[in-house]
Design a protein around this motif. Structure first.
Motif, PDB file in Angstrom:
ATOM      1  N   LYS A 129     -10.476  -6.629   2.135  1.00 48.92           N
ATOM      2  CA  LYS A 129     -10.053  -5.961   3.359  1.00 48.92           C
ATOM      3  C   LYS A 129     -10.437  -6.752   4.609  1.00 48.92           C
ATOM      4  N   ASN A 189      -3.507  -5.441   5.793  1.00 46.58           N
ATOM      5  CA  ASN A 189      -3.260  -4.076   5.324  1.00 46.58           C
ATOM      6  C   ASN A 189      -2.330  -4.023   4.109  1.00 46.58           C
ATOM      7  N   GLY A 190      -2.478  -5.011   3.253  1.00 48.80           N
ATOM      8  CA  GLY A 190      -1.716  -5.033   2.008  1.00 48.80           C
ATOM      9  C   GLY A 190      -0.346  -5.652   2.101  1.00 48.80           C
ATOM     10  N   THR A 245     -14.317  -4.215  -2.825  1.00 51.79           N
ATOM     11  CA  THR A 245     -13.099  -4.115  -2.017  1.00 51.79           C
ATOM     12  C   THR A 245     -13.263  -4.717  -0.627  1.00 51.79           C
ATOM     13  N   ASN A 270      -4.360  -6.532  -4.019  1.00 52.62           N
ATOM     14  CA  ASN A 270      -4.078  -5.100  -3.897  1.00 52.62           C
ATOM     15  C   ASN A 270      -4.318  -4.371  -5.207  1.00 52.62           C
ATOM     16  N   TRP A 315      -5.079 -10.421   4.269  1.00 53.72           N
ATOM     17  CA  TRP A 315      -4.757  -9.178   3.562  1.00 53.72           C
ATOM     18  C   TRP A 315      -3.719  -8.362   4.339  1.00 53.72           C
ATOM     19  N   GLU A 343     -17.270  -0.017  -4.235  1.00 56.77           N
ATOM     20  CA  GLU A 343     -16.702  -0.233  -2.895  1.00 56.77           C
ATOM     21  C   GLU A 343     -17.008  -1.636  -2.382  1.00 56.77           C
ATOM     22  N   LEU A 352       0.805  -1.219   0.000  1.00 54.02           N
ATOM     23  CA  LEU A 352       0.000   0.000   0.000  1.00 54.02           C
ATOM     24  C   LEU A 352       0.838   1.270   0.000  1.00 54.02           C
ATOM     25  N   LEU A 410      -7.835  -3.466  -5.547  1.00 50.73           N
ATOM     26  CA  LEU A 410      -8.195  -2.292  -4.733  1.00 50.73           C
ATOM     27  C   LEU A 410      -7.788  -1.000  -5.429  1.00 50.73           C
TER      28      LEU A 410
END
Length: 386
Positions: free
Chosen positions: A210, A217-218, A206, A293, A215, A203, A132, A296
């Protein structure tokens, strides 16, 4: 036999070669710098001496630059618009040099035929995947990378730009941002901006990613990826791109045979109906070459979109010099027809040359990919008109 009745499968086409373009210190629309960028591109047909026979194809959300042709004689699938692009077809490669470019953060990060820079790429400052920390990118950034590719070939103007879905966003951004480059623009199953409804719908894609604990936070590139979240996201995308009619036809097929009172779902919450299993199987196959990712980032680029990338869409549209053609799909539940109709009417009110012709069929949003030959003659006439 007319060109319209000729099957692209019967026309001998040269094999496609994926080309690579690299640039350094690419500045994004949001004033961030990506030190090293690489994207793939493909072309069909021959660039003429004046370099003025160029048609740019801007691809949709889950696609890449493989718009037509095959990579090898035994390649099981052709490019997604193979029935539209080729010798004597609507986008005639006997006349035009047709080119397409892989997007930044392309969804197919693990597809051997995709070259892209995104969150899964190595950050030259750390030697590790960006995750991210990769800058948020926009549709304008995709356009600007395409412009760099074109300029590297000595191209200074397009004959036309044509794109479906997310590609339509790029096409109209080309027309608003670089009007001297674009005399003709075709928006297929498209939009000139992401309104509130569309932004909220995207949205939803995604959220499963998440919520997947993998995941992180990536930060998953050295551990287990969020595959379950990615598959769930692709299930949503698949259903949103289709119609109740099509899904019900699948459900009534002998292979699925959907019934409300199926035995397994009745015995356990952990079991799903067969139509849900069909969606999951379809999504699982697609997920093999995709990166969570990257999904996203493409979703955010789509959500951030407004043609011209400023606060006033009408002002941006006023700068268009191109003749425009909008081809929505009548039963599109993803980028609904009103999105094309509204921008078409806005352009007409401004005295611009704009046409609209609606696709039929039972595939909803996907009519713009798999049923596009319905409008092949319209497209051919539009791009060949002086």
């Amino acid at each position: 036999m007319t060109w319209l009745s000729m099957s692209s499968a019967l026309i001998a086409k040269p094999l496609v070669i994926k080309q690579r373009f690299e640039t350094e210190n690419f500045k994004t629309f949001n004033n961030q710098v990506i030190k090293q960028v690489a994207v793939g591109w493909e072309s069909y047909g021959t660039l003429n001496a004046n370099k003025d026979n160029v048609i740019l194809i801007t691809h949709y959300f889950s696609a890449n630059s493989h718009a037509a042709g095959k990579y090898s004689d035994d390649d099981p699938t052709s490019g997604y618009w193979d029935a539209l692009i080729g010798p004597n077809l609507a986008i005639d490669t006997n006349k035009y040099f047709v080119i397409s470019v892989d997007s930044l953060a392309n969804l197919g990060a693990y597809n051997e035929h995709v070259i892209t820079t995104g969150p899964a790429s190595i950050n030259p400052d750390t030697g590790k995947p960006y995750g991210l920390s990769f800058p948020v990118v926009t549709i304008r950034d995709f356009v600007n990378i395409q412009k760099l590719v074109l300029e590297s070939l000595g191209i200074k103007k397009l004959h036309a730009v044509i794109g479906p879905s997310m590609g339509s966003m790029q096409a109209i951004d080309w027309a608003t941002t670089y009007p001297k480059w674009v005399p003709r623009m075709i928006s297929i199953i498209g939009s000139a901006h992401s309104d509130a409804w569309t932004t909220a719908l995207i949205e939803q894609w995604t959220i499963p990613i998440k919520l997947d604990p993998n995941w992180n936070n990536g930060h998953y590139y050295d551990s287990t990826p969020p595959t379950e979240g990615l598959i769930a996201a692709l299930m949503f995308i698949t259903q949103d791109a289709l119609t109740p009619e099509f899904i019900n036809d699948i459900g009534s097929s002998s292979a699925v045979n959907h019934q409300p009172l199926e035995a397994k779902p009745m015995t356990s919450i952990l079991h799903s109906h067969r139509i849900v299993q069909w969606l999951r199987t379809t999504a699982t196959a697609r997920a093999k070459t995709f990166d969570a990712n990257h999904l996203l980032y493409l979703a955010r680029a789509s959500q951030l979109f407004v043609a011209g990338h400023n606060s006033n869409l009408d002002t941006a549209l006023s700068g268009i010099e191109a003749r425009t053609l909008f081809i929505p799909s009548a039963n599109d539940l993803l980028l609904m027809p009103y999105l094309s109709e509204n921008v078409h009417l806005s352009l007409k009110e401004q005295g611009k040359s704009s046409q609209l012709d609606t696709l039929t069929g039972n595939l909803g949003h996907l009519n713009g990919i798999t049923k596009i030959t319905e409008k092949a003659e319209k497209i051919k006439n539009f791009i060949e008109q002086e």
